[in-house]
Design an enzyme around this catalytic site. Structure first.
Site, short mmCIF file in Angstrom:
data_model
loop_
_atom_site.label_atom_id
_atom_site.label_comp_id
_atom_site.label_asym_id
_atom_site.label_seq_id
_atom_site.Cartn_x
_atom_site.Cartn_y
_atom_site.Cartn_z
CG HIS A 139 -1.89 1.02 1.39
ND1 HIS A 139 -1.61 2.29 1.84
CD2 HIS A 139 -3.23 0.99 1.15
CE1 HIS A 139 -2.74 2.99 1.87
NE2 HIS A 139 -3.73 2.23 1.46
CG ASP A 216 0.73 -2.40 6.33
OD1 ASP A 216 -0.22 -2.51 7.14
OD2 ASP A 216 0.63 -1.79 5.24
CD GLN A 219 -6.77 -4.41 4.03
OE1 GLN A 219 -7.71 -5.11 4.41
NE2 GLN A 219 -6.92 -3.16 3.65
CE LYS A 242 -7.13 -0.26 6.26
NZ LYS A 242 -7.96 0.28 5.17
CB CYS A 380 -3.73 3.46 -1.55
SG CYS A 380 -4.95 4.72 -1.30
N1 7TS Z 1 -1.62 -0.82 4.79
C1 7TS Z 1 -2.52 -1.56 4.11
C2 7TS Z 1 -2.15 -2.93 3.66
C3 7TS Z 1 -3.78 -1.02 3.85
O1 7TS Z 1 -4.67 -1.75 3.20
C4 7TS Z 1 -4.10 0.28 4.29
C5 7TS Z 1 -5.41 0.94 3.98
C6 7TS Z 1 -3.13 0.98 5.02
C7 7TS Z 1 -1.91 0.40 5.24
C8 7TS Z 1 -3.38 2.33 5.58
O2 7TS Z 1 -4.33 2.26 6.58
P1 7TS Z 1 -4.88 3.56 7.28
O3 7TS Z 1 -5.97 3.08 8.16
O4 7TS Z 1 -3.74 4.16 8.03
O5 7TS Z 1 -5.37 4.46 6.18
N2 7TS Z 1 -6.10 0.39 2.90
C9 7TS Z 1 -7.22 0.88 2.31
C10 7TS Z 1 -7.87 0.21 1.27
O6 7TS Z 1 -7.50 -0.82 0.79
N3 7TS Z 1 -8.94 0.96 0.90
O7 7TS Z 1 -9.00 2.04 1.67
C11 7TS Z 1 -7.94 2.01 2.56
#
Ligand code: 7TS
Length: 422
Positions: A139, A216, A219, A242, A380
Protein backbone atom coordinates in the site's frame (compact mmCIF):
# COMPACT_ATOMS: atom_id res chain seq x y z
CA UNK A 1 -35.90 -13.02 13.65
CA UNK A 2 -33.32 -10.93 11.96
CA UNK A 3 -33.48 -7.31 10.90
CA UNK A 4 -30.09 -7.56 9.30
CA UNK A 5 -30.55 -10.35 6.85
CA UNK A 6 -29.61 -8.03 4.03
CA UNK A 7 -29.96 -10.28 1.02
CA UNK A 8 -32.59 -12.86 1.75
CA UNK A 9 -31.54 -16.44 1.42
CA UNK A 10 -30.97 -19.78 3.04
CA UNK A 11 -28.48 -20.76 5.67
CA UNK A 12 -25.80 -22.01 3.29
CA UNK A 13 -23.09 -19.92 4.89
CA UNK A 14 -24.11 -20.83 8.39
CA UNK A 15 -23.83 -24.52 7.59
CA UNK A 16 -20.15 -24.21 6.76
CA UNK A 17 -19.35 -22.19 9.84
CA UNK A 18 -19.02 -22.93 13.54
CA UNK A 19 -20.71 -19.62 14.21
CA UNK A 20 -23.99 -18.22 13.06
CA UNK A 21 -23.46 -15.42 10.56
CA UNK A 22 -27.08 -14.28 10.82
CA UNK A 23 -26.67 -13.86 14.54
CA UNK A 24 -23.43 -11.93 14.01
CA UNK A 25 -25.16 -9.64 11.52
CA UNK A 26 -27.63 -8.62 14.21
CA UNK A 27 -24.74 -7.09 16.12
CA UNK A 28 -24.11 -4.62 13.28
CA UNK A 29 -26.99 -2.10 13.08
CA UNK A 30 -25.95 -0.66 9.70
CA UNK A 31 -26.31 -4.02 7.94
CA UNK A 32 -30.06 -3.68 8.20
CA UNK A 33 -30.24 -0.51 6.13
CA UNK A 34 -31.14 -0.06 2.49
CA UNK A 35 -29.23 1.75 -0.22
CA UNK A 36 -31.07 2.91 -3.37
CA UNK A 37 -34.04 0.93 -2.05
CA UNK A 38 -32.04 -2.31 -1.99
CA UNK A 39 -30.63 -4.19 1.00
CA UNK A 40 -27.07 -3.01 1.61
CA UNK A 41 -24.49 -5.54 0.46
CA UNK A 42 -21.37 -4.14 2.03
CA UNK A 43 -18.26 -5.52 0.32
CA UNK A 44 -15.80 -2.69 0.97
CA UNK A 45 -14.39 -4.03 4.19
CA UNK A 46 -10.75 -3.56 3.20
CA UNK A 47 -11.43 0.19 3.10
CA UNK A 48 -13.22 0.18 6.42
CA UNK A 49 -15.39 -2.26 8.35
CA UNK A 50 -18.78 -1.66 9.93
CA UNK A 51 -19.08 -1.42 13.71
CA UNK A 52 -20.83 -3.79 16.08
CA UNK A 53 -23.13 -2.47 18.78
CA UNK A 54 -20.44 -3.31 21.37
CA UNK A 55 -18.09 -0.74 19.81
CA UNK A 56 -20.75 1.92 19.24
CA UNK A 57 -21.90 1.51 22.84
CA UNK A 58 -18.36 1.65 24.26
CA UNK A 59 -17.71 4.97 22.52
CA UNK A 60 -21.11 6.36 23.45
CA UNK A 61 -20.70 5.16 27.03
CA UNK A 62 -17.34 6.90 27.30
CA UNK A 63 -18.75 10.25 26.19
CA UNK A 64 -21.95 9.82 28.20
CA UNK A 65 -20.40 8.65 31.46
CA UNK A 66 -16.63 8.46 31.63
CA UNK A 67 -15.21 11.38 29.67
CA UNK A 68 -12.05 12.91 31.12
CA UNK A 69 -8.49 13.36 29.95
CA UNK A 70 -6.09 10.57 30.88
CA UNK A 71 -2.82 10.29 32.82
CA UNK A 72 -3.05 13.73 34.35
CA UNK A 73 -6.06 14.17 36.57
CA UNK A 74 -6.08 13.53 40.29
CA UNK A 75 -9.84 13.30 40.08
CA UNK A 76 -11.96 10.17 39.98
CA UNK A 77 -13.20 10.54 36.43
CA UNK A 78 -9.71 10.91 35.05
CA UNK A 79 -8.59 7.80 36.89
CA UNK A 80 -11.58 6.01 35.45
CA UNK A 81 -10.85 7.06 31.84
CA UNK A 82 -7.15 6.27 32.29
CA UNK A 83 -8.11 2.81 33.50
CA UNK A 84 -10.35 2.19 30.49
CA UNK A 85 -7.62 3.43 28.13
CA UNK A 86 -4.95 1.24 29.70
CA UNK A 87 -7.30 -1.77 29.77
CA UNK A 88 -7.54 -1.42 26.00
CA UNK A 89 -3.74 -1.51 25.78
CA UNK A 90 -3.70 -4.80 27.68
CA UNK A 91 -6.45 -6.16 25.41
CA UNK A 92 -4.31 -5.32 22.36
CA UNK A 93 -1.21 -6.81 23.98
CA UNK A 94 -3.03 -10.12 24.50
CA UNK A 95 -4.59 -9.98 21.07
CA UNK A 96 -1.16 -9.70 19.42
CA UNK A 97 0.57 -12.08 21.82
CA UNK A 98 3.03 -9.33 22.82
CA UNK A 99 5.22 -9.86 25.88
CA UNK A 100 4.46 -6.54 27.54
CA UNK A 101 1.80 -3.82 27.37
CA UNK A 102 4.64 -1.26 27.13
CA UNK A 103 5.21 -2.57 23.61
CA UNK A 104 1.79 -1.34 22.45
CA UNK A 105 1.75 2.24 21.16
CA UNK A 106 -1.54 3.84 20.22
CA UNK A 107 -1.32 5.81 17.01
CA UNK A 108 -3.79 7.22 14.46
CA UNK A 109 -3.70 4.12 12.27
CA UNK A 110 -1.40 1.86 10.29
CA UNK A 111 -0.16 4.86 8.32
CA UNK A 112 1.06 6.66 11.41
CA UNK A 113 2.59 3.48 12.80
CA UNK A 114 4.75 3.10 9.69
CA UNK A 115 5.70 6.78 9.68
CA UNK A 116 6.66 6.56 13.34
CA UNK A 117 9.08 3.72 12.65
CA UNK A 118 10.50 5.42 9.54
CA UNK A 119 10.99 8.75 11.28
CA UNK A 120 12.23 7.50 14.65
CA UNK A 121 14.01 4.16 14.10
CA UNK A 122 14.73 4.86 10.44
CA UNK A 123 16.31 8.29 10.79
CA UNK A 124 18.59 7.00 13.52
CA UNK A 125 19.66 3.76 11.84
CA UNK A 126 19.55 4.34 8.09
CA UNK A 127 22.43 6.23 6.50
CA UNK A 128 23.94 6.92 3.09
CA UNK A 129 24.39 3.75 1.08
CA UNK A 130 22.06 1.72 3.32
CA UNK A 131 19.00 -0.03 1.96
CA UNK A 132 15.34 -0.45 2.87
CA UNK A 133 13.59 -3.44 1.33
CA UNK A 134 9.86 -3.53 0.64
CA UNK A 135 7.70 -5.68 -1.65
CA UNK A 136 6.01 -4.81 -4.93
CA UNK A 137 2.56 -5.29 -3.37
CA UNK A 138 2.68 -2.58 -0.71
CA UNK A 139 0.00 0.00 0.00
CA UNK A 140 1.29 3.54 -0.63
CA UNK A 141 1.54 4.05 3.11
CA UNK A 142 4.23 1.35 3.23
CA UNK A 143 6.10 2.86 0.28
CA UNK A 144 6.11 6.63 0.63
CA UNK A 145 7.43 6.90 4.23
CA UNK A 146 10.44 4.79 3.18
CA UNK A 147 10.96 6.85 0.04
CA UNK A 148 11.02 10.02 2.14
CA UNK A 149 13.50 8.44 4.52
CA UNK A 150 15.77 7.13 1.76
CA UNK A 151 15.74 10.48 -0.01
CA UNK A 152 16.71 12.30 3.14
CA UNK A 153 19.49 9.86 4.02
CA UNK A 154 20.88 9.01 0.59
CA UNK A 155 19.74 5.42 1.11
CA UNK A 156 18.26 3.11 -1.49
CA UNK A 157 14.77 1.64 -1.62
CA UNK A 158 14.77 -1.91 -2.99
CA UNK A 159 11.62 -3.69 -4.10
CA UNK A 160 11.12 -7.46 -4.07
CA UNK A 161 9.07 -8.53 -7.11
CA UNK A 162 5.82 -10.51 -7.24
CA UNK A 163 4.76 -13.15 -9.75
CA UNK A 164 1.68 -13.38 -11.97
CA UNK A 165 -0.43 -14.81 -9.16
CA UNK A 166 0.48 -11.89 -6.95
CA UNK A 167 2.78 -13.92 -4.70
CA UNK A 168 6.04 -12.51 -3.46
CA UNK A 169 8.99 -14.23 -5.18
CA UNK A 170 10.76 -15.30 -2.01
CA UNK A 171 14.03 -16.24 -3.75
CA UNK A 172 14.25 -12.73 -5.23
CA UNK A 173 13.44 -11.24 -1.85
CA UNK A 174 16.38 -13.25 -0.46
CA UNK A 175 18.73 -11.98 -3.15
CA UNK A 176 17.88 -8.38 -2.32
CA UNK A 177 18.84 -8.83 1.34
CA UNK A 178 22.42 -7.90 2.21
CA UNK A 179 24.54 -6.39 4.95
CA UNK A 180 23.34 -3.01 3.64
CA UNK A 181 19.69 -3.81 4.41
CA UNK A 182 18.66 -1.93 7.54
CA UNK A 183 14.89 -2.29 7.43
CA UNK A 184 12.48 -4.66 5.73
CA UNK A 185 8.86 -3.50 5.51
CA UNK A 186 6.23 -5.87 4.11
CA UNK A 187 2.51 -6.26 4.41
CA UNK A 188 1.08 -9.36 6.01
CA UNK A 189 -1.89 -9.31 3.60
CA UNK A 190 -2.08 -7.24 0.41
CA UNK A 191 -5.06 -4.88 0.22
CA UNK A 192 -5.15 -4.96 -3.58
CA UNK A 193 -4.58 -8.69 -4.17
CA UNK A 194 -5.45 -10.42 -0.93
CA UNK A 195 -2.15 -12.29 -0.92
CA UNK A 196 -1.09 -13.60 2.49
CA UNK A 197 2.68 -13.27 2.75
CA UNK A 198 4.83 -15.89 4.49
CA UNK A 199 5.91 -13.27 7.00
CA UNK A 200 7.60 -15.61 9.51
CA UNK A 201 9.93 -16.91 6.77
CA UNK A 202 10.65 -13.40 5.47
CA UNK A 203 11.41 -12.20 8.99
CA UNK A 204 13.82 -15.07 9.63
CA UNK A 205 15.62 -14.29 6.35
CA UNK A 206 15.78 -10.57 7.13
CA UNK A 207 17.09 -11.21 10.63
CA UNK A 208 19.88 -13.40 9.25
CA UNK A 209 20.91 -10.40 7.15
CA UNK A 210 20.82 -8.19 10.25
CA UNK A 211 17.76 -6.14 9.27
CA UNK A 212 14.79 -5.26 11.45
CA UNK A 213 11.31 -5.99 10.11
CA UNK A 214 8.11 -4.01 10.16
CA UNK A 215 4.97 -5.91 9.21
CA UNK A 216 2.03 -3.86 7.97
CA UNK A 217 -0.88 -5.84 9.37
CA UNK A 218 -3.68 -3.48 8.32
CA UNK A 219 -5.36 -6.19 6.22
CA UNK A 220 -4.29 -9.14 8.37
CA UNK A 221 -5.27 -8.35 11.95
CA UNK A 222 -9.03 -8.41 11.12
CA UNK A 223 -8.79 -11.73 9.28
CA UNK A 224 -6.05 -13.99 10.69
CA UNK A 225 -4.77 -14.91 14.12
CA UNK A 226 -1.62 -12.84 14.71
CA UNK A 227 1.11 -13.61 17.21
CA UNK A 228 3.97 -11.15 17.09
CA UNK A 229 6.25 -13.29 19.24
CA UNK A 230 5.79 -16.41 17.13
CA UNK A 231 6.26 -14.35 14.00
CA UNK A 232 9.24 -12.61 15.63
CA UNK A 233 8.60 -9.31 13.84
CA UNK A 234 10.23 -6.22 15.28
CA UNK A 235 7.29 -3.94 14.53
CA UNK A 236 3.66 -4.68 13.63
CA UNK A 237 0.94 -2.15 12.90
CA UNK A 238 -2.77 -2.13 12.15
CA UNK A 239 -5.73 0.27 12.03
CA UNK A 240 -8.72 0.24 14.37
CA UNK A 241 -11.29 1.05 11.69
CA UNK A 242 -10.46 -2.04 9.64
CA UNK A 243 -11.01 -4.35 12.62
CA UNK A 244 -14.54 -3.18 13.48
CA UNK A 245 -13.25 -0.36 15.71
CA UNK A 246 -13.38 3.42 15.38
CA UNK A 247 -11.39 5.41 12.84
CA UNK A 248 -8.52 7.66 13.90
CA UNK A 249 -6.93 5.02 16.09
CA UNK A 250 -4.48 2.23 15.46
CA UNK A 251 -1.66 0.24 16.97
CA UNK A 252 2.07 0.03 16.60
CA UNK A 253 3.66 -2.93 18.33
CA UNK A 254 7.43 -2.79 18.77
CA UNK A 255 9.86 -4.96 20.68
CA UNK A 256 10.60 -3.15 23.94
CA UNK A 257 14.37 -3.14 23.44
CA UNK A 258 13.99 -1.47 20.04
CA UNK A 259 11.41 1.06 21.23
CA UNK A 260 13.64 1.90 24.22
CA UNK A 261 16.50 2.71 21.88
CA UNK A 262 14.44 4.98 19.62
CA UNK A 263 14.29 8.77 19.77
CA UNK A 264 10.86 10.39 20.23
CA UNK A 265 8.65 10.74 17.19
CA UNK A 266 6.65 13.79 18.25
CA UNK A 267 7.15 16.17 21.15
CA UNK A 268 4.39 17.32 23.48
CA UNK A 269 2.50 16.55 26.62
CA UNK A 270 2.61 13.11 28.24
CA UNK A 271 5.78 12.01 26.44
CA UNK A 272 8.14 13.87 28.78
CA UNK A 273 9.45 13.27 32.29
CA UNK A 274 10.69 16.81 32.86
CA UNK A 275 11.05 19.91 30.74
CA UNK A 276 13.26 22.94 31.15
CA UNK A 277 14.34 25.31 28.43
CA UNK A 278 17.78 23.72 28.63
CA UNK A 279 16.84 20.06 28.55
CA UNK A 280 13.91 17.72 28.32
CA UNK A 281 13.96 14.14 29.55
CA UNK A 282 11.52 11.68 28.12
CA UNK A 283 8.91 9.45 29.65
CA UNK A 284 9.00 5.65 29.73
CA UNK A 285 7.40 3.37 27.18
CA UNK A 286 4.80 3.51 25.82
CA UNK A 287 4.01 7.12 26.76
CA UNK A 288 7.18 8.43 25.14
CA UNK A 289 5.54 7.75 21.77
CA UNK A 290 2.10 9.09 22.64
CA UNK A 291 2.53 12.86 22.63
CA UNK A 292 -0.55 14.94 23.36
CA UNK A 293 -4.08 13.90 24.21
CA UNK A 294 -4.73 10.71 22.28
CA UNK A 295 -7.97 9.46 20.74
CA UNK A 296 -9.24 8.25 24.11
CA UNK A 297 -12.73 7.24 22.95
CA UNK A 298 -11.18 5.61 19.89
CA UNK A 299 -8.80 3.53 21.97
CA UNK A 300 -11.64 2.42 24.24
CA UNK A 301 -13.74 1.57 21.17
CA UNK A 302 -10.82 -0.37 19.73
CA UNK A 303 -10.58 -2.31 22.99
CA UNK A 304 -14.26 -3.20 22.61
CA UNK A 305 -13.68 -4.28 18.99
CA UNK A 306 -10.78 -6.51 20.01
CA UNK A 307 -12.99 -8.02 22.69
CA UNK A 308 -15.74 -8.59 20.14
CA UNK A 309 -13.59 -10.38 17.54
CA UNK A 310 -11.77 -12.32 20.24
CA UNK A 311 -15.04 -13.68 21.56
CA UNK A 312 -15.85 -14.95 18.07
CA UNK A 313 -12.28 -16.18 17.64
CA UNK A 314 -9.90 -15.29 14.83
CA UNK A 315 -9.51 -18.98 13.92
CA UNK A 316 -13.25 -19.24 13.30
CA UNK A 317 -13.32 -15.92 11.49
CA UNK A 318 -10.42 -16.98 9.25
CA UNK A 319 -11.99 -20.34 8.40
CA UNK A 320 -15.39 -18.82 7.66
CA UNK A 321 -13.93 -16.03 5.52
CA UNK A 322 -11.70 -18.43 3.57
CA UNK A 323 -14.73 -20.50 2.64
CA UNK A 324 -16.66 -17.37 1.70
CA UNK A 325 -13.80 -15.99 -0.40
CA UNK A 326 -13.46 -19.31 -2.26
CA UNK A 327 -17.19 -19.35 -2.89
CA UNK A 328 -17.25 -15.74 -4.14
CA UNK A 329 -14.15 -16.30 -6.29
CA UNK A 330 -15.78 -19.27 -7.99
CA UNK A 331 -19.03 -17.41 -8.56
CA UNK A 332 -17.35 -14.31 -9.99
CA UNK A 333 -14.67 -16.00 -12.06
CA UNK A 334 -17.28 -18.24 -13.72
CA UNK A 335 -18.68 -15.13 -15.45
CA UNK A 336 -17.31 -14.85 -19.00
CA UNK A 337 -15.05 -11.82 -19.48
CA UNK A 338 -14.14 -11.55 -15.80
CA UNK A 339 -10.48 -11.81 -14.82
CA UNK A 340 -9.49 -12.14 -11.18
CA UNK A 341 -6.37 -10.11 -10.31
CA UNK A 342 -4.50 -11.81 -7.50
CA UNK A 343 -4.70 -15.60 -7.45
CA UNK A 344 -2.22 -16.39 -4.70
CA UNK A 345 -2.56 -19.78 -3.04
CA UNK A 346 -2.94 -18.12 0.36
CA UNK A 347 -5.43 -15.28 0.32
CA UNK A 348 -7.54 -13.36 2.81
CA UNK A 349 -10.53 -11.12 2.40
CA UNK A 350 -9.98 -9.61 -1.03
CA UNK A 351 -11.41 -10.38 -4.48
CA UNK A 352 -10.02 -7.97 -7.11
CA UNK A 353 -11.22 -8.34 -10.67
CA UNK A 354 -11.64 -6.65 -14.02
CA UNK A 355 -14.47 -7.12 -16.51
CA UNK A 356 -13.46 -7.06 -20.18
CA UNK A 357 -14.15 -3.72 -21.82
CA UNK A 358 -15.77 -2.14 -18.73
CA UNK A 359 -14.00 0.39 -16.56
CA UNK A 360 -14.03 -0.59 -12.86
CA UNK A 361 -15.57 2.76 -11.96
CA UNK A 362 -18.53 2.06 -14.26
CA UNK A 363 -18.88 -1.43 -12.82
CA UNK A 364 -18.74 0.01 -9.29
CA UNK A 365 -21.40 2.61 -10.07
CA UNK A 366 -23.83 0.07 -11.51
CA UNK A 367 -23.25 -2.29 -8.59
CA UNK A 368 -23.93 0.59 -6.23
CA UNK A 369 -27.36 1.11 -7.82
CA UNK A 370 -28.09 -2.46 -6.72
CA UNK A 371 -27.06 -1.69 -3.15
CA UNK A 372 -23.69 -3.41 -3.54
CA UNK A 373 -20.76 -1.42 -2.15
CA UNK A 374 -17.38 -2.36 -3.61
CA UNK A 375 -14.32 -0.26 -4.29
CA UNK A 376 -13.04 0.62 -7.75
CA UNK A 377 -9.65 2.19 -8.32
CA UNK A 378 -5.98 1.57 -7.68
CA UNK A 379 -6.57 0.92 -3.97
CA UNK A 380 -3.55 3.08 -3.03
CA UNK A 381 -1.37 0.41 -4.61
CA UNK A 382 -0.53 1.91 -7.99
CA UNK A 383 2.60 -0.26 -8.47
CA UNK A 384 0.38 -3.35 -8.17
CA UNK A 385 -1.89 -2.05 -10.94
CA UNK A 386 1.16 -1.38 -13.09
CA UNK A 387 2.48 -4.90 -12.44
CA UNK A 388 -0.77 -6.39 -13.74
CA UNK A 389 -1.13 -3.91 -16.59
CA UNK A 390 -4.48 -2.49 -15.47
CA UNK A 391 -5.32 1.10 -14.50
CA UNK A 392 -7.66 -0.06 -11.75
CA UNK A 393 -9.64 -3.03 -10.49
CA UNK A 394 -13.02 -3.61 -8.94
CA UNK A 395 -12.48 -4.95 -5.45
CA UNK A 396 -14.94 -6.84 -3.31
CA UNK A 397 -13.57 -7.30 0.20
CA UNK A 398 -15.18 -9.48 2.81
CA UNK A 399 -15.82 -9.51 6.52
CA UNK A 400 -17.14 -12.27 8.73
CA UNK A 401 -20.63 -10.76 8.60
CA UNK A 402 -20.83 -11.27 4.84
CA UNK A 403 -22.73 -14.24 3.45
CA UNK A 404 -22.77 -16.54 0.45
CA UNK A 405 -26.02 -14.88 -0.51
CA UNK A 406 -24.17 -11.59 -0.76
CA UNK A 407 -21.50 -13.23 -2.92
CA UNK A 408 -24.33 -14.46 -5.17
CA UNK A 409 -25.73 -10.91 -5.26
CA UNK A 410 -22.31 -9.68 -6.37
CA UNK A 411 -22.18 -12.23 -9.18
CA UNK A 412 -25.70 -11.30 -10.30
CA UNK A 413 -24.70 -7.65 -10.12
CA UNK A 414 -21.73 -8.23 -12.41
CA UNK A 415 -23.99 -9.99 -14.90
CA UNK A 416 -26.22 -6.90 -14.84
CA UNK A 417 -23.17 -4.68 -15.44
CA UNK A 418 -22.32 -6.78 -18.50
CA UNK A 419 -25.90 -6.63 -19.72
CA UNK A 420 -25.97 -2.82 -19.50
CA UNK A 421 -22.68 -2.52 -21.38
CA UNK A 422 -23.44 -5.19 -23.95
N1 7TS B 1 -1.62 -0.82 4.79
C1 7TS B 1 -2.52 -1.56 4.11
C2 7TS B 1 -2.15 -2.93 3.66
C3 7TS B 1 -3.78 -1.02 3.85
O1 7TS B 1 -4.67 -1.75 3.20
C4 7TS B 1 -4.10 0.28 4.29
C5 7TS B 1 -5.41 0.94 3.98
C6 7TS B 1 -3.13 0.98 5.02
C7 7TS B 1 -1.91 0.40 5.24
C8 7TS B 1 -3.38 2.33 5.58
O2 7TS B 1 -4.33 2.26 6.58
P1 7TS B 1 -4.88 3.56 7.28
O3 7TS B 1 -5.97 3.08 8.16
O4 7TS B 1 -3.74 4.16 8.03
O5 7TS B 1 -5.37 4.46 6.18
N2 7TS B 1 -6.10 0.39 2.90
C9 7TS B 1 -7.22 0.88 2.31
C10 7TS B 1 -7.87 0.21 1.27
O6 7TS B 1 -7.50 -0.82 0.79
N3 7TS B 1 -8.94 0.96 0.90
O7 7TS B 1 -9.00 2.04 1.67
C11 7TS B 1 -7.94 2.01 2.56
Amino acid sequence: MSVNRGVAGGAGAALTSPFNVWKIREDFPILGRKVHGKPLVYLDNAATTQKPRAVIDAVSQFYSNDCANIHRGVHWLSERSTGLYEDARVAVQRFLGAADAREIIFVRGATEGINLVAQSYGRRHVGAGDEVLISAMEHHSNIVPWQLLCEEKGARLRVAPIDDRGELIVSEFGKLLSSRTRIVAVNHVSNALGTVNPVADLIAMAHSAGAVVLVDGAQAAPHLPVNVREMDCDFYCFSGHKIYGPSGVGVLYGKAALLESMPPYQGGGDMIRSVTFEKTTFNDLPYRFEAGTPNIAGVIGLGAAIGYVSRTGLEHIAAYERDLLDYATQAVSAIPGVRVIGTAREKAGVLSFVVDGIHPHDAGTILDRQGIAIRAGHHCAQPVMERFGVPATSRASFAFYNTREEADALARGILKVKEIFA
